[in-house]
Write a protein that holds these residues in place. Structure first.
Motif, short mmCIF file in Angstrom:
data_model
loop_
_atom_site.label_atom_id
_atom_site.label_comp_id
_atom_site.label_asym_id
_atom_site.label_seq_id
_atom_site.Cartn_x
_atom_site.Cartn_y
_atom_site.Cartn_z
N TYR A 157 -7.14 5.82 -1.88
CA TYR A 157 -6.44 6.78 -1.03
C TYR A 157 -7.45 7.74 -0.42
O TYR A 157 -8.51 8.01 -1.01
CB TYR A 157 -5.42 7.59 -1.84
CG TYR A 157 -4.30 6.77 -2.45
CD1 TYR A 157 -3.07 6.65 -1.81
CD2 TYR A 157 -4.48 6.13 -3.68
CE1 TYR A 157 -2.03 5.91 -2.38
CE2 TYR A 157 -3.46 5.38 -4.24
CZ TYR A 157 -2.23 5.28 -3.59
OH TYR A 157 -1.22 4.55 -4.15
N ALA A 166 -1.79 4.14 0.36
CA ALA A 166 -3.21 3.80 0.21
C ALA A 166 -3.71 3.14 1.48
O ALA A 166 -2.99 2.38 2.14
CB ALA A 166 -3.40 2.85 -0.97
N SER A 217 -6.87 -1.67 -0.71
CA SER A 217 -6.85 -1.99 -2.14
C SER A 217 -7.84 -3.12 -2.40
O SER A 217 -8.17 -3.90 -1.49
CB SER A 217 -5.43 -2.41 -2.57
OG SER A 217 -5.04 -3.60 -1.91
N TYR A 253 -6.57 0.83 -6.10
CA TYR A 253 -6.02 1.41 -4.88
C TYR A 253 -6.90 2.57 -4.44
O TYR A 253 -7.33 3.39 -5.26
CB TYR A 253 -4.59 1.92 -5.12
CG TYR A 253 -3.56 0.80 -5.24
CD1 TYR A 253 -2.86 0.37 -4.13
CD2 TYR A 253 -3.32 0.19 -6.47
CE1 TYR A 253 -1.93 -0.66 -4.23
CE2 TYR A 253 -2.40 -0.83 -6.58
CZ TYR A 253 -1.70 -1.25 -5.47
OH TYR A 253 -0.79 -2.27 -5.57
N LEU A 264 0.81 -1.21 0.00
CA LEU A 264 0.00 0.00 0.00
C LEU A 264 0.85 1.28 0.00
O LEU A 264 0.31 2.37 -0.07
CB LEU A 264 -0.93 0.01 1.23
CG LEU A 264 -1.93 -1.14 1.32
CD1 LEU A 264 -2.77 -1.00 2.58
CD2 LEU A 264 -2.83 -1.15 0.09
#
Length: 675
Positions: free
Chosen positions: A595, A603, A606, A593, A550
């Motif tokens: 964010y 992130a 996911s 992903y 991530l």
């Protein structure tokens, strides 16, 4: 100015070609070579009076003309009366639009026999001599009467200070001495010898370079007229002495300001007469070469005077700007040039808002100012100065703040918002032009000015600490950009690294290093910048640590993505949810992903897309929903527009089917800037 220079309205010649008669605020007049107005004989076709070479007969002719014009002026005295104190500066400038340029040229003398056989070029040469004699008389009045008597009283302390009188008359004494002792005697001698040596071009060519002294007088004219007005109000004896001189016969009912205007207009008159003279010269005349060269030199002298006027205007405008800024010592410089000024909005990186500011762009600096609430003295307060040396400027793509551009300097970087796209383009162009001109004048600058890198606003390593960074806005991140820990109620304080501009937590910014752009003072910096700038190794150095799955920066991934944009992910009830930044990277095209913000460096989750089904949902209440479903796992997304929704459904369907290359006709970097 002789009486033959006075028009039927009792006023003097209009300002002509290139010299502004009434001061800088009236503006310069273009050089003109127009034909005479309809119904009036042109200078080329009219028959000017024949002036005898003898100074005695010349003076008699001038006396007769003076009486004749004085009678006309007395008849119109009531209409032309401006009061004992003379014309005000504003009134003096207003006459510019009321005077014809040919009023000063001599009309047909009744005493001259019709059909005179004198060559046309000789008639013009005689006209030059006659006007020069009258001009010297006017210079004598200014220097030997007005200046001498005012200076005498000034030395006795009765009128105005000596320095004021000297400033009013500038270098009039030098101009008078030159014309009375050199120019006029040379012309008189040449006209006496005309029968054996019919030429004047060589005389003017020899003396023309000395006429550049007019530049100083012309440049001072505005200030001189203003001083007369000011001291006429301050000092009654000063006003009374001028009024007393103006009553004398030699003044011909004209004020001091009128007479002072004569030297301002003299050079263009020389050019008009020489143009006519060259035009009337026979092709085989021995004076043609010298006359054409003399005309060119007179033109250059007039250009020199015009340059003096332009310089005076520049200094006046510059001084007015400095007064608005409070006359700060480190700003006032007469060599500066004001390029552009205007209001601007400053975007705050802290609270995501804008505030009204004002910019002044000079050739060497950009002043970032704040309008003063109480404008006593200065109109603006200078908050920041950014040197053009090393400054960069570029447009920004920001839908939240349209018409935004970035100015980055050694001292600081500013995000600024204009009122329109045209205004933004004008500012960017003006700044870039100033940068380019500065670069060309310095051998130490690089050959080109490179714009700041797009994407994450990080400085190159060689620039770190040497120039102010662009600060990442607080609302664009939800976690520390170094340690990736989220900002929450415990870790809520955001800090900016003064070296790279990243948003970091208190622990990651608990370092200080000297920054060159801030005068080598200690500033708060992040750990990575501290290590780079000081060379010190810290125990928590995480260099070399592999990034987790991530730990991919949102800005970095978005720059190389199949699709990225802002979406809303609904909770299971479908009534609430969180908004975030969603990316399908090119180098990992089967994973979505998520964010919290576009500039986050990590992130928070996911979703592997392979095997999911993409479902369309009916729109409602300005919402554009769609779903990802696999077995019992369902994710519901809401896009801002129907078109964005369709793009996401296509991209997710391709990833779910294991297709990794971009769709035909779709850019590899399909990042939607809508946020």
């Amino acid at each position: 100015m002789g009486t033959d220079h006075i028009s039927r309205r009792g006023w003097i010649v209009a300002p002509v070609e290139g010299v502004r008669a009434f001061g800088s605020r009236a503006g310069k007049l273009p050089w003109r070579d127009k034909q005479a107005p309809h119904g009036r004989a042109s200078p080329a076709t009219s028959q000017p009076r024949q002036v005898p070479a003898s100074p005695t007969s010349q003076d008699q002719s001038l006396s007769q003309m003076a009486l004749r014009h004085q009678a006309e002026q007395e008849n119109e005295a009531e209409e032309e009366q401006q009061g004992r104190r003379g014309l005000s500066f504003k009134c003096l400038r207003s006459f510019r639009h009321k005077i014809s340029e040919d009023d000063w040229r001599r009309q047909q003398d009744p005493g001259l026999e019709p059909g005179s056989k004198e060559p046309e070029e000789k008639k013009i040469a005689l006209e030059l001599l006659e006007t020069e004699q009258a001009y010297v008389n006017r210079l004598h009045l200014l220097d030997q009467v007005f200046y001498t008597e005012l200076m005498k009283e000034a030395k006795n302390g009765k009128t105005a200070p000596e320095e004021v009188v000297k400033m009013i008359f500038s270098n009039i004494s030098s101009i008078y001495q030159f014309h009375a002792r050199f120019f006029l005697p040379e012309l008189q001698k040449r006209m006496q010898d005309w029968s054996c040596n019919p030429r004047i071009g060589d005389v003017i060519q020899k003396l023309a370079p000395f006429l550049k002294m007019y530049g100083e007088y012309v440049k001072n004219f505005d200030k001189a007229v203003e001083l007369i007005t000011v001291w006429s109000e301050k000092s009654p004896p000063f006003q009374e002495l001028i009024a007393d001189i103006q009553k004398r016969k030699v003044c011909a009912n004209l004020t001091l300001q009128h007479h002072m205007l004569e030297p301002v207009q003299r050079i263009p008159r020389y050019e008009l007469l020489l143009k006519d003279y060259v035009r009337k010269l026979p092709t085989e005349s021995p004076d043609r070469g010298d006359a054409e060269k003399a005309l060119e030199m007179i033109f250059m002298v007039a250009k020199h005077s015009n340059a003096a006027i332009a310089e005076m205007e520049r200094l006046q405008n510059l001084w007015a700007v400095y007064q608005r800024l409070g006359l700060e010592d480190d700003i006032v410089d007469p060599s500066n040039e004001l390029i552009k000024e205007g209001p601007i909005q400053k975007i705050s990186t802290r609270n995501n808002s804008t505030s009204e500011k004002y910019l002044f762009l000079f050739n060497n600096m950009l002043l970032y100012c704040v309008p003063k609430v109480i404008q006593v003295g200065a109109e603006f307060q200078v908050h920041l100065r950014i040197d053009v040396d090393g400054m960069k400027v570029r447009e920004m793509s920001d839908t939240q703040f349209p018409h935004t551009f970035l100015v980055s300097g050694k001292q600081r970087t500013l995000e600024l918002q204009a009122r329109s796209g045209e205004e933004m383009n004008a500012w960017v162009k003006a700044c870039q032009d100033a940068i380019d001109r500065k670069e060309k004048r310095s051998e130490t600058f690089k050959t080109a000015v490179h714009r700041l890198e797009m994407g994450t606003p990080a400085l190159k390593s060689e620039e770190l600490g040497r120039r102010a960074p662009q600060w990442v806005r607080d609302n664009l991140v939800t976690m520390c950009m170094r340690c990736k820990e989220p900002f929450n109620t415990i870790r809520r304080r955001r800090h900016h690294c003064r070296a790279c501009g990243y948003v970091v937590c208190a622990r990651c910014s608990d370092y200080k290093a000297k920054l060159q752009y801030n005068g080598n003072r200690l500033n708060r910096v992040c750990q990575e910048c501290y290590i780079f700038l000081t060379g010190h190794v810290v125990l928590e150095d995480r260099e070399g640590k592999h990034k987790g799955i991530l730990e991919k920066g949102a800005a970095e991934v978005s720059g190389r993505s199949l699709l990225c944009s802002s979406l809303q992910l609904l909770d299971r009830s479908g009534k609430g949810g969180t908004r975030g930044w969603f990316v399908i990277p090119q180098d990992d095209p089967l994973v979505l992903y998520i964010y919290a913000a576009p500039q986050d460096v990590r992130a928070h989750t996911s979703i592997p897309l392979l095997g999911y089904q993409v479902r369309d949902l009916p729109p409602g209440d300005s919402r554009h929903p769609f779903q990802l479903a696999q077995s019992r796992q369902v994710y519901t997304f809401v896009a801002d527009t129907e078109e964005l929704k369709r793009r996401w459904m296509r991209a997710m369907a391709r990833s779910a089917a294991g297709i990794t290359h971009p769709e035909e006709g779709e850019d590899a970097d399909s990042c939607d800037e809508a946020e």
